[in-house]
Motif scaffolding. Sequence first.
Motif, PDB file in Angstrom:
ATOM      1  N   GLY A 195     -15.569  32.763 -89.535  1.00 32.66           N
ATOM      2  CA  GLY A 195     -16.512  32.022 -90.226  1.00 32.66           C
ATOM      3  C   GLY A 195     -16.165  30.784 -91.007  1.00 32.66           C
ATOM      4  N   PRO A 196     -15.212  30.934 -92.030  1.00 30.84           N
ATOM      5  CA  PRO A 196     -15.005  29.593 -92.695  1.00 30.84           C
ATOM      6  C   PRO A 196     -14.086  28.757 -91.553  1.00 30.84           C
ATOM      7  CG  PRO A 196     -13.595  31.502 -93.584  1.00 30.84           C
ATOM      8  CD  PRO A 196     -14.706  32.011 -92.552  1.00 30.84           C
ATOM      9  N   ALA A 197     -13.305  29.269 -90.539  1.00 26.03           N
ATOM     10  CA  ALA A 197     -12.468  28.158 -89.765  1.00 26.03           C
ATOM     11  C   ALA A 197     -13.512  27.488 -88.928  1.00 26.03           C
ATOM     12  CB  ALA A 197     -11.500  29.304 -88.958  1.00 26.03           C
ATOM     13  N   LEU A 198     -14.532  28.029 -88.224  1.00 23.96           N
ATOM     14  CA  LEU A 198     -15.157  27.261 -87.483  1.00 23.96           C
ATOM     15  C   LEU A 198     -16.214  26.488 -88.449  1.00 23.96           C
ATOM     16  CD1 LEU A 198     -16.272  30.206 -84.888  1.00 23.96           C
ATOM     17  CD2 LEU A 198     -15.216  27.846 -84.596  1.00 23.96           C
ATOM     18  N   HIS A 199     -16.852  26.882 -89.566  1.00 22.00           N
ATOM     19  CA  HIS A 199     -17.530  25.870 -90.447  1.00 22.00           C
ATOM     20  C   HIS A 199     -16.734  24.720 -90.868  1.00 22.00           C
ATOM     21  CE1 HIS A 199     -20.252  25.601 -94.023  1.00 22.00           C
ATOM     22  NE2 HIS A 199     -20.461  24.700 -93.342  1.00 22.00           N
ATOM     23  N   MET A 200     -15.480  24.747 -91.309  1.00 20.99           N
ATOM     24  CA  MET A 200     -14.782  23.868 -91.533  1.00 20.99           C
ATOM     25  C   MET A 200     -14.554  22.973 -90.419  1.00 20.99           C
ATOM     26  SD  MET A 200     -10.540  23.632 -92.960  1.00 20.99           S
ATOM     27  CE  MET A 200      -9.892  23.853 -91.377  1.00 20.99           C
ATOM     28  N   SER A 201     -14.339  23.554 -89.268  1.00 23.25           N
ATOM     29  CA  SER A 201     -13.991  22.577 -88.182  1.00 23.25           C
ATOM     30  C   SER A 201     -15.389  21.900 -87.608  1.00 23.25           C
ATOM     31  CB  SER A 201     -13.605  23.384 -86.768  1.00 23.25           C
ATOM     32  OG  SER A 201     -12.540  24.123 -87.164  1.00 23.25           O
ATOM     33  N   LYS A 202     -16.418  22.308 -88.043  1.00 21.97           N
ATOM     34  CA  LYS A 202     -17.768  21.588 -87.741  1.00 21.97           C
ATOM     35  C   LYS A 202     -17.881  20.458 -88.607  1.00 21.97           C
ATOM     36  CE  LYS A 202     -22.381  20.941 -87.484  1.00 21.97           C
ATOM     37  NZ  LYS A 202     -22.638  19.948 -86.059  1.00 21.97           N
ATOM     38  N   ILE A 203     -17.446  20.477 -89.812  1.00 27.46           N
ATOM     39  CA  ILE A 203     -17.249  19.329 -90.949  1.00 27.46           C
ATOM     40  C   ILE A 203     -16.305  18.456 -90.314  1.00 27.46           C
ATOM     41  CG2 ILE A 203     -16.864  18.249 -93.180  1.00 27.46           C
ATOM     42  CD1 ILE A 203     -19.323  20.390 -92.743  1.00 27.46           C
ATOM     43  N   LEU A 204     -15.119  18.931 -89.895  1.00 31.28           N
ATOM     44  CA  LEU A 204     -13.935  18.138 -89.338  1.00 31.28           C
ATOM     45  C   LEU A 204     -14.251  17.109 -88.270  1.00 31.28           C
ATOM     46  CD1 LEU A 204     -10.770  19.916 -90.464  1.00 31.28           C
ATOM     47  CD2 LEU A 204     -11.789  18.097 -91.709  1.00 31.28           C
ATOM     48  N   GLU A 205     -15.079  17.749 -87.415  1.00 30.45           N
ATOM     49  CA  GLU A 205     -15.244  16.893 -86.022  1.00 30.45           C
ATOM     50  C   GLU A 205     -15.790  15.757 -86.230  1.00 30.45           C
ATOM     51  OE1 GLU A 205     -19.429  17.981 -84.333  1.00 30.45           O
ATOM     52  OE2 GLU A 205     -18.408  19.862 -84.610  1.00 30.45           O
ATOM     53  N   CYS A 206     -16.408  15.480 -87.185  1.00 31.56           N
ATOM     54  CA  CYS A 206     -17.054  14.009 -87.536  1.00 31.56           C
ATOM     55  C   CYS A 206     -15.901  13.410 -88.664  1.00 31.56           C
ATOM     56  CB  CYS A 206     -18.366  14.018 -87.963  1.00 31.56           C
ATOM     57  SG  CYS A 206     -19.235  14.522 -86.501  1.00 31.56           S
ATOM     58  N   ALA A 207     -15.193  13.776 -88.869  1.00 32.14           N
ATOM     59  CA  ALA A 207     -14.076  13.366 -89.679  1.00 32.14           C
ATOM     60  C   ALA A 207     -14.734  12.846 -91.301  1.00 32.14           C
ATOM     61  CB  ALA A 207     -13.321  12.042 -89.238  1.00 32.14           C
ATOM     62  N   ALA A 208     -14.932  11.586 -91.670  1.00 32.77           N
ATOM     63  CA  ALA A 208     -15.318  11.173 -93.229  1.00 32.77           C
ATOM     64  C   ALA A 208     -16.885  11.001 -93.138  1.00 32.77           C
ATOM     65  CB  ALA A 208     -14.460  10.226 -93.413  1.00 32.77           C
ATOM     66  N   ILE A 209     -17.608  11.269 -92.003  1.00 37.29           N
ATOM     67  CA  ILE A 209     -18.861  11.113 -92.116  1.00 37.29           C
ATOM     68  C   ILE A 209     -19.335  12.225 -93.102  1.00 37.29           C
ATOM     69  CG2 ILE A 209     -20.938  11.579 -90.701  1.00 37.29           C
ATOM     70  CD1 ILE A 209     -19.719  10.361 -88.280  1.00 37.29           C
ATOM     71  N   ALA A 210     -18.769  13.079 -93.565  1.00 40.31           N
ATOM     72  CA  ALA A 210     -19.272  14.153 -94.513  1.00 40.31           C
ATOM     73  C   ALA A 210     -19.064  13.661 -95.803  1.00 40.31           C
ATOM     74  CB  ALA A 210     -18.834  15.458 -94.187  1.00 40.31           C
ATOM     75  N   ALA A 211     -18.195  12.523 -96.027  1.00 46.93           N
ATOM     76  CA  ALA A 211     -18.117  11.911 -97.492  1.00 46.93           C
ATOM     77  C   ALA A 211     -19.164  11.062 -97.789  1.00 46.93           C
ATOM     78  CB  ALA A 211     -16.666  11.026 -97.278  1.00 46.93           C
ATOM     79  N   SER A 212     -19.034  10.393 -99.032  1.00 46.78           N
ATOM     80  CA  SER A 212     -19.790   9.541 -99.549  1.00 46.78           C
ATOM     81  C   SER A 212     -19.229   8.245 -99.977  1.00 46.78           C
ATOM     82  CB  SER A 212     -20.809  10.307-100.588  1.00 46.78           C
ATOM     83  OG  SER A 212     -21.599   9.371-100.859  1.00 46.78           O
ATOM     84  N   PRO A 213     -19.514   7.109 -99.597  1.00 46.53           N
ATOM     85  CA  PRO A 213     -19.949   6.934 -98.198  1.00 46.53           C
ATOM     86  C   PRO A 213     -19.452   7.345 -96.937  1.00 46.53           C
ATOM     87  CG  PRO A 213     -18.758   4.860 -98.969  1.00 46.53           C
ATOM     88  CD  PRO A 213     -18.674   6.081-100.011  1.00 46.53           C
ATOM     89  N   GLY A 214     -20.290   7.587 -95.976  1.00 43.75           N
ATOM     90  CA  GLY A 214     -19.788   8.242 -94.737  1.00 43.75           C
ATOM     91  C   GLY A 214     -19.197   7.360 -93.815  1.00 43.75           C
ATOM     92  N   SER A 215     -18.241   7.598 -92.932  1.00 49.67           N
ATOM     93  CA  SER A 215     -17.833   6.850 -92.128  1.00 49.67           C
ATOM     94  C   SER A 215     -16.999   7.828 -90.846  1.00 49.67           C
ATOM     95  CB  SER A 215     -16.636   5.836 -92.664  1.00 49.67           C
ATOM     96  OG  SER A 215     -16.060   5.188 -91.454  1.00 49.67           O
ATOM     97  N   GLY A 216     -17.480   7.306 -89.633  1.00 49.79           N
ATOM     98  CA  GLY A 216     -16.718   8.072 -88.768  1.00 49.79           C
ATOM     99  C   GLY A 216     -15.301   7.395 -88.433  1.00 49.79           C
ATOM    100  N   GLY A 217     -15.225   6.312 -88.995  1.00 52.27           N
ATOM    101  CA  GLY A 217     -13.829   5.728 -88.696  1.00 52.27           C
ATOM    102  C   GLY A 217     -12.720   5.870 -89.802  1.00 52.27           C
ATOM    103  N   ASP A 218     -12.881   6.799 -90.480  1.00 54.49           N
ATOM    104  CA  ASP A 218     -11.942   7.206 -91.434  1.00 54.49           C
ATOM    105  C   ASP A 218     -11.458   8.815 -91.317  1.00 54.49           C
ATOM    106  OD1 ASP A 218     -10.162   6.787 -93.745  1.00 54.49           O
ATOM    107  OD2 ASP A 218     -11.779   5.817 -94.977  1.00 54.49           O
ATOM    108  N   CYS A 219     -10.430   8.931 -92.187  1.00 56.50           N
ATOM    109  CA  CYS A 219      -9.891  10.660 -92.126  1.00 56.50           C
ATOM    110  C   CYS A 219     -10.484  11.370 -92.980  1.00 56.50           C
ATOM    111  CB  CYS A 219      -8.410  10.306 -92.271  1.00 56.50           C
ATOM    112  SG  CYS A 219      -7.568   8.964 -91.267  1.00 56.50           S
ATOM    113  N   MET A 220     -10.355  12.884 -92.697  1.00 53.52           N
ATOM    114  CA  MET A 220     -10.670  13.799 -93.526  1.00 53.52           C
ATOM    115  C   MET A 220      -9.552  14.901 -93.517  1.00 53.52           C
ATOM    116  SD  MET A 220     -13.334  14.834 -95.353  1.00 53.52           S
ATOM    117  CE  MET A 220     -15.163  14.556 -94.974  1.00 53.52           C
ATOM    118  N   LEU A 221      -9.109  15.542 -94.418  1.00 54.93           N
ATOM    119  CA  LEU A 221      -8.432  16.711 -94.384  1.00 54.93           C
ATOM    120  C   LEU A 221      -8.984  17.836 -94.919  1.00 54.93           C
ATOM    121  CD1 LEU A 221      -5.089  17.339 -94.224  1.00 54.93           C
ATOM    122  CD2 LEU A 221      -5.140  17.741 -96.884  1.00 54.93           C
ATOM    123  N   GLY A 222      -8.862  19.057 -94.005  1.00 56.00           N
ATOM    124  CA  GLY A 222      -9.431  20.233 -94.291  1.00 56.00           C
ATOM    125  C   GLY A 222      -8.417  21.257 -94.562  1.00 56.00           C
ATOM    126  N   THR A 223      -8.400  22.219 -95.621  1.00 60.72           N
ATOM    127  CA  THR A 223      -7.559  23.027 -96.134  1.00 60.72           C
ATOM    128  C   THR A 223      -8.315  24.626 -96.070  1.00 60.72           C
ATOM    129  OG1 THR A 223      -6.252  21.508 -97.639  1.00 60.72           O
ATOM    130  CG2 THR A 223      -5.897  23.856 -97.828  1.00 60.72           C
TER     131      THR A 223
END
Length: 462
Positions: A195-223
């Motif tokens: 559950g949490p593994a796949l949900h986190m992966s759903k977020i990480l697949e687009c990297a920093a798009i889920a941030a504010s401001p969002g960007s597909g050309g920047d990095c994201m870390l999932g723990t």
Amino acid sequence: MDEIRVLAPTAILGYGFPDASFEAGVARRPHVIAVDAGSTDPGPYYLGAGRSFTDRAAVRRDLERILAAAHRLRVPVVVGSAGGAGAKPHLDWLCRIAEEIVREQGTTPRVAVIPADVDKATVIEALRKGRIRPVPHGPALTEEQVLASTRLVGQMGAEPITAALRDGADVMLAGRAYDPAVFAALPLLHGFDPGPALHMSKILECAAIAASPGSGGDCMLGTLRADHFVVEPLSPDRRCTPASVAAHTLYEKSDPARLPGPGGCLLLDDCVFEPEGDRAVRVSGSRHVEQPYTVKLEGARLRGYRTVSIAGARDPFFLRELDGIVKAVRERTADNFPGIPAGSYDLLVRVYGGDGCMGPLEPTPAPVGHEVGIVIEAVAGEQALADTLCAFARSTMLHLGYPGRISTAGNLAFPYSPSDLHAGEVYEWSVYHLMEVDDPGALFPVRSSTWRQQPSDLQGAP
């Protein structure tokens, strides 16, 4: 393991990422660096033509930095949907890039390559057994559509990738893959809750798009931890908020509370999004339920050849009469070529400033500005015929009379000379269906080897 840290450098391999953000992620000692390399968003052309929609130099630059960092950390690299569409030519293309980098860096990684091409006979057999169904609202599949496909791939789940990691792969290059599978494979290998593994992966697949401001050309870390996960952008200029992460959870989903995937469905109705410090978000409550295992099939077939002409118009009388002008151009073209069956070609006119984006779904199709952009497009079985139809439609619209017309020269302004542009081959989706399978890995054989630097390789490297 109490937690697994997953570094997502960029939304798609080749989209780039800042060195500072990436090094900040490397400093957090991730257990895996994972990146999606493809999508169906650019349409069926790239699958059908066997070409990548990402630039080779950009992909190489991203991958060489990723491979170098992973070697320093002694952690695996996982890449899915190689070359954009994930068929054999795309996977071969990415493998050649990776081999060049390995030679230059002087490493000897154990590499797993997982093709995603599906044999047409296998698909037809499943179709005859009633094991293939359309995606929601899609048409039923026919054997003729399967046979007409130029290329056909299946979207692998996490299982083949997990098998490669279990076998000790340092670098894992996969053909077409379910986007979250690339990031979830290592957590699932270590027994974390899907559950949490796949949900986190759903977020990480687009990297920093889920941030504010969002960007597909920047990095994201999932723990990922036992009952929750935390996502955090690695640029100090971005932050995750409960709203930004919850919003991205809704991304590309027809049902806000459910995300179906290979072998199950992610249930998100009980999710809780909470701030974790100033820049991270903690997510809990994600659940996964198992369902009969299906693989999404993607196939593309050649539709014809395209010629395009781009123009602008700003005469208010022209804009007022535009619907009638387009109708007259279509009728005049059909009348001028009576020997060409009406269903054997497509003549499209898109009006930007009117209904160019949404077509018949546009609620206010009448142009409201002082000018419009017009794209005339002809698609036919041969490039020469597409050229002929587009040229005739373009010249007809250019000189067509209409009520209120004052000018005697032309109705259209062309930004380019020549005005008609060859767009080449046109592909359409021939297969976009779900196939039931008994073994999640049977369609996706893992091919592992150790890439070593030989003297002959150094002398004759491409």
